[in-house]
Design an enzyme around this catalytic site. Sequence first.
Site, mmCIF file in Angstrom:
data_model
loop_
_atom_site.group_PDB
_atom_site.id
_atom_site.type_symbol
_atom_site.label_atom_id
_atom_site.label_comp_id
_atom_site.label_asym_id
_atom_site.label_seq_id
_atom_site.Cartn_x
_atom_site.Cartn_y
_atom_site.Cartn_z
ATOM 1 N N CYS B 119 53.245 32.591 4.017
ATOM 2 C CA CYS B 119 52.635 33.356 5.119
ATOM 3 C C CYS B 119 52.650 32.566 6.419
ATOM 4 O O CYS B 119 53.044 33.090 7.468
ATOM 5 C CB CYS B 119 51.213 33.775 4.739
ATOM 6 S SG CYS B 119 50.160 32.438 4.161
ATOM 7 N N ASN B 120 52.217 31.295 6.370
ATOM 8 C CA ASN B 120 52.204 30.502 7.602
ATOM 9 C C ASN B 120 53.607 30.306 8.158
ATOM 10 O O ASN B 120 53.833 30.393 9.365
ATOM 11 C CB ASN B 120 51.547 29.139 7.344
ATOM 12 C CG ASN B 120 50.037 29.218 7.405
ATOM 13 O OD1 ASN B 120 49.488 29.746 8.369
ATOM 14 N ND2 ASN B 120 49.365 28.710 6.388
ATOM 15 N N ARG B 147 42.826 29.583 6.707
ATOM 16 C CA ARG B 147 41.663 30.149 6.022
ATOM 17 C C ARG B 147 41.503 29.405 4.698
ATOM 18 O O ARG B 147 42.482 28.988 4.097
ATOM 19 C CB ARG B 147 41.835 31.653 5.828
ATOM 20 C CG ARG B 147 42.988 32.083 4.897
ATOM 21 C CD ARG B 147 42.605 32.070 3.448
ATOM 22 N NE ARG B 147 43.680 32.413 2.554
ATOM 23 C CZ ARG B 147 44.527 31.554 2.011
ATOM 24 N NH1 ARG B 147 44.497 30.268 2.317
ATOM 25 N NH2 ARG B 147 45.434 31.982 1.149
ATOM 26 N N HIS B 199 44.789 33.140 9.032
ATOM 27 C CA HIS B 199 45.116 31.838 9.610
ATOM 28 C C HIS B 199 45.255 31.979 11.131
ATOM 29 O O HIS B 199 45.569 33.063 11.631
ATOM 30 C CB HIS B 199 46.466 31.329 9.107
ATOM 31 C CG HIS B 199 46.624 31.244 7.622
ATOM 32 N ND1 HIS B 199 45.900 30.389 6.830
ATOM 33 C CD2 HIS B 199 47.474 31.887 6.783
ATOM 34 C CE1 HIS B 199 46.288 30.514 5.567
ATOM 35 N NE2 HIS B 199 47.241 31.423 5.510
#
Lengths: 322, 322
Positions: B119-120, B147, B199
Site C-alpha cells: 500500500c505505501n 497507521r 497512512h
Amino acid sequence: MKQPDMELVGVVKTKPDYVARYAVSRGIPLYAPSDRLEAFQEKRVPVEGSLEDLLGKVDVVVDATPGGMGAKYKPLYEKYGVKAIFQGGEKADVAEVSFNTLCNYEEALGRRSVRVVSCNTTGLLRSICSLSRIARIRRIRATIVRRAADPKEVKRGPVNAIVPNPARLPSHHALDVKTVLPWLDIATAAVVVPTTLMHVHVVVAELEQQVSREDVVSAFEQTPRILLADADTGLASTADLVEYARDLGRKRYDIPELVIWLDSVAVLNDKEVIWMQAVHQESIVVPENIDAIRAVMETAKSAEETMSITDKTLGITHGRIP
Amino acid sequence: MKQPDMELVGVVKTKPDYVARYAVSRGIPLYAPSDRLEAFQEKRVPVEGSLEDLLGKVDVVVDATPGGMGAKYKPLYEKYGVKAIFQGGEKADVAEVSFNTLCNYEEALGRRSVRVVSCNTTGLLRSICSLSRIARIRRIRATIVRRAADPKEVKRGPVNAIVPNPARLPSHHALDVKTVLPWLDIATAAVVVPTTLMHVHVVVAELEQQVSREDVVSAFEQTPRILLADADTGLASTADLVEYARDLGRKRYDIPELVIWLDSVAVLNDKEVIWMQAVHQESIVVPENIDAIRAVMETAKSAEETMSITDKTLGITHGRIP
C-alpha cells in the site's frame, strides 16, 4: 532553585490550583496578578503579593504564559526594568533575539529580552548546530511527527487520525529555525498523531562536503544535551525512551536531552545525512531557559560555561545511552 | 464480480469464520486447502472443493495470503499452470515483475507471475509516476507515517508511542519503489503511530528541471486514482477523509485513490516539490490487483485501457474533491 548563581524570588500563578498549592508546600513564594488575589484568598492559598510586587524585586522574569500572552505582559516587564525570557509560543518579534544555547548563546549576552524557541525548534537546532561543526550545511528537509497533547491535557485530540498541521507547506517550524539560523535553507512539514509522550523528527541534511557516518555519529556523541539511543537494545520507540527515564528515577520522567536513534543515522551519496530524533516536548527547553537567564545577566560568557553549570545541576547528560 | 471481462470462479479460505460465511451468503463458491476441509464440515460451512480443485478451473489466482505465504504456495500454482498475482508482503523475487499500473503496466503483459507492491509503495508510485510525466525526477526523500493497525486488528499497537519502523535508515520502502523504478534515487524513513485509518506520507522530490506549482497540481489532477483534498474545506485529516468516504456511501469506506492535500503542494527553489498524501492501506491496491489480472491475461493492452474499466466499475475517481 538548583542553580548556584541564581535565586528564585517567586512564581506567579493566575489560579489557586494544585500547582499553586504545590509551590507553597515547597516553600516557594507565590504571587498573583492584582485582579486574581481575591481568588487565592477565597481558596486560602497564601500569596506574598501581586505580580507588580514581584517585578519590583527581580532582575529577570521567565515568562511561561500561554502562547501570545507574553507579548501582552511585555510592557509591564519593561515598565519595571526587568529583563524577560519569552517562550517559543510568542512571535519572534517579542524579543531582541531568538535563542538556542548551542547555536547562538553569545548573541543573547546582555540583552533585555530573549525568546527561547519552541520544543520542536530546539530539537532541530541542537542536531543541526551539532552537525554544522563538522560540515557546512547546504539544506535541511525535515518531517515533524508531533505528539497530540501533553499527558495531562485531557481535552485535546486527535484520538484516531493523522492530521497535517499545518496542511500548507512548508510549516512554520522552518521559519522558526531561521530566527536563530537565518542563513539556513530549511523546509519542514508537520503532522499531529495520537500520542502524548514525545515528538519524532525525520531530518535530511545535505552538506557542502563529504562526511562519513562515523564523523556524524562522533559529532552527535560529543555534543552536550544529545543522547544516542540504540534501538537494538530495546530503546525502539518514544515509549521505551520514557520508560528508561522512569527507570533512571528522573523527576516527571523528564528528558531534556535531544535523543537521536543511533541506528537511524545514515549517509547517502556521501554528502547527505539522514536521521531520526525524539523530542520530549515538556522538558527540552528547560535548560535553554536557564542558560538564557545567564546570557541576559552576563553571568556566563560562553555556551560551554553555562551548559556545564546547567547540565551538572539538572543531571543532563550526553553521548551513547549505555 | 464487478468486472465485465472476468469471472470469479471461487475464493479460498483456511478458516470457516464470518468472512467465509459471508462469501457463501453472497453466492460465491468457497474452497479450502485439503487439510482444512474437515473444519468447514464441522462448522457446516458448505465448500465446493479443495484448493487444488479450484486451481484446476482458473486462469489466474490472486494470492492474498499473509506475507511470505505466497512464496510457499507458488510451486502449487506453477504445477497447475495457473498465473499468479502476489502481494507486496512477498519478497520481490516471488514474481517475474513488481507492478504498479501507472508506472509499468506494459512490463507485466503476458507474465506468469506479477507482484502488486504494498500500500505505501503503491501510494508513492502513484504520485511519483504522475510527477515524472512533467519533469525528470532527480531524487525522492519521503517520510512515511504509518497507521499502527487496521481497524479490526485488536491485538496490535502501539497505543501511545511513536515507533521508528524500522529504526535503521533508509527504510525498505525505498527499495520496494525501486523494484518498479530501478533508476530512481529514493530514500525513505517510516514511523508507526497509534491510528488505524490511513497512512500519511511527506514527500520531497528534487527535479532536473524547473516547474511551477500549477504544473504540479495540474499533473496530479489529471492522473487517474489521485484525488486532491482541500484542507480548508474541512478535509484536514485522515479522519475527515474517511468521514467523507462514509458520507459518499462507499462500501467499507474504501478510498482506493491516493489522496494528496492540495494545500500541501509547494515548490521550493524552483526544482523541488514537497507535498503530503494519505494512503488507505486496506483498499489502495485493489484496483492494481484487477489491472494485474488483465496484464497477465493480456485482455487490456495499456494502462489507460485497464484503468478505464477498473475505475468505472469500482467508482474510482480523480481530480479535486469538490
